[in-house]
Design a protein around this motif. Structure first.
Motif, short mmCIF file in Angstrom:
data_model
loop_
_atom_site.label_atom_id
_atom_site.label_comp_id
_atom_site.label_asym_id
_atom_site.label_seq_id
_atom_site.Cartn_x
_atom_site.Cartn_y
_atom_site.Cartn_z
N LEU A 82 0.83 -1.21 0.00
CA LEU A 82 0.00 0.00 0.00
C LEU A 82 0.86 1.25 0.00
O LEU A 82 0.54 2.24 -0.67
CB LEU A 82 -0.94 0.01 1.20
CG LEU A 82 -2.17 -0.87 1.09
CD1 LEU A 82 -2.94 -0.88 2.39
CD2 LEU A 82 -3.06 -0.42 -0.06
N ALA A 83 1.95 1.23 0.74
CA ALA A 83 2.84 2.40 0.79
C ALA A 83 3.42 2.67 -0.60
O ALA A 83 3.66 3.83 -0.96
CB ALA A 83 3.95 2.16 1.79
N THR A 84 3.61 1.62 -1.39
CA THR A 84 4.16 1.77 -2.74
C THR A 84 3.08 2.13 -3.75
O THR A 84 3.23 3.05 -4.54
CB THR A 84 4.85 0.46 -3.18
OG1 THR A 84 5.87 0.15 -2.24
CG2 THR A 84 5.43 0.58 -4.56
N GLU A 85 1.97 1.39 -3.73
CA GLU A 85 0.93 1.54 -4.75
C GLU A 85 -0.08 2.64 -4.45
O GLU A 85 -0.74 3.14 -5.36
CB GLU A 85 0.20 0.21 -4.96
CG GLU A 85 1.10 -0.85 -5.53
CD GLU A 85 0.38 -2.17 -5.78
OE1 GLU A 85 -0.85 -2.15 -5.94
OE2 GLU A 85 1.05 -3.20 -5.80
N ALA A 86 -0.25 2.97 -3.19
CA ALA A 86 -1.23 4.00 -2.80
C ALA A 86 -0.65 4.83 -1.67
O ALA A 86 -1.16 4.83 -0.56
CB ALA A 86 -2.52 3.32 -2.38
N PRO A 87 0.44 5.55 -1.95
CA PRO A 87 1.18 6.21 -0.87
C PRO A 87 0.39 7.26 -0.09
O PRO A 87 0.67 7.47 1.08
CB PRO A 87 2.37 6.83 -1.58
CG PRO A 87 1.98 6.93 -3.02
CD PRO A 87 1.01 5.81 -3.26
N GLY A 88 -0.59 7.89 -0.69
CA GLY A 88 -1.30 8.96 0.01
C GLY A 88 -2.49 8.50 0.84
O GLY A 88 -3.05 9.27 1.61
N TYR A 89 -2.91 7.25 0.69
CA TYR A 89 -4.14 6.81 1.35
C TYR A 89 -4.03 6.85 2.86
O TYR A 89 -4.96 7.25 3.54
CB TYR A 89 -4.53 5.40 0.92
CG TYR A 89 -4.99 5.28 -0.51
CD1 TYR A 89 -4.89 6.34 -1.39
CD2 TYR A 89 -5.52 4.11 -0.97
CE1 TYR A 89 -5.31 6.21 -2.70
CE2 TYR A 89 -5.94 3.97 -2.29
CZ TYR A 89 -5.83 5.04 -3.14
OH TYR A 89 -6.25 4.92 -4.42
#
Length: 167
Positions: A82-89
């Motif tokens: 998630l930190a890589t693919e959706a860093p702002g979530y």
């Protein structure tokens, strides 16, 4: 029926998504977890992007029937992914509302408290009695919950088309 859906805004004006934990259970098996994670990212992305600086909220409705065989190794890998693919979530998630948290979730929150900052822990709102507690966070007339999620004062809407299959 859908697993993740938009239900309205909380009192802070944040768009809120509802995750129906019991309906998600079949997708949390070792075989389907990665696909389920991608599905959630895909569904949250437009809401998180549109929310801007105010962020968004996630409500999780569960019952004691929710029983997930927790895999800590996978959770750590999912967190990294998630930190890589959706860093702002992570930074845009401003509130996490837990309706009817299970015994397991309550215990996990007790343990997690030692590892979370006060700021991170403050976004978590576990509601044992949503009939009385939910109104602190939502105008009950302004949100729509699907049938099967009963909270006094909240309008239930008929089931809609099922969510598309996982990618």
């Amino acid at each position: 029926a859908g697993v993740l859906r938009y239900i309205g805004q909380d009192r802070q004006g944040r768009p809120t998504l509802l995750l129906l934990a019991d309906r998600a259970m079949p997708f949390l098996t070792a075989k389907h977890r990665d696909r389920a994670l991608l599905y959630v990212v895909k569904r949250i992305e437009p809401v998180a992007t549109a929310a801007g600086a105010s962020g968004f909220a996630l409500m999780v409705a569960m019952t004691e029937a929710f029983d997930w065989d927790l895999d800590l190794v996978w959770l750590q890998a999912a967190r990294s992914r998630l930190a890589t693919e959706a860093p702002g979530y992570g930074s845009k998630l401003q509130a996490l509302y837990l309706l009817h948290p299970t015994t397991f979730v309550r215990n996990a929150l007790s343990v997690a408290r030692a590892f979370l900052s006060d700021k991170d822990y403050a976004i978590i709102h576990a509601m044992e009695e949503p009939d009385t507690e939910l109104s602190r966070f939502f105008d009950l007339r302004a949100i729509k919950l699907p049938q099967g999620v009963a909270v006094r004062g909240v309008t239930n809407v008929p089931e809609r088309e099922p969510d598309p299959p996982l990618p």
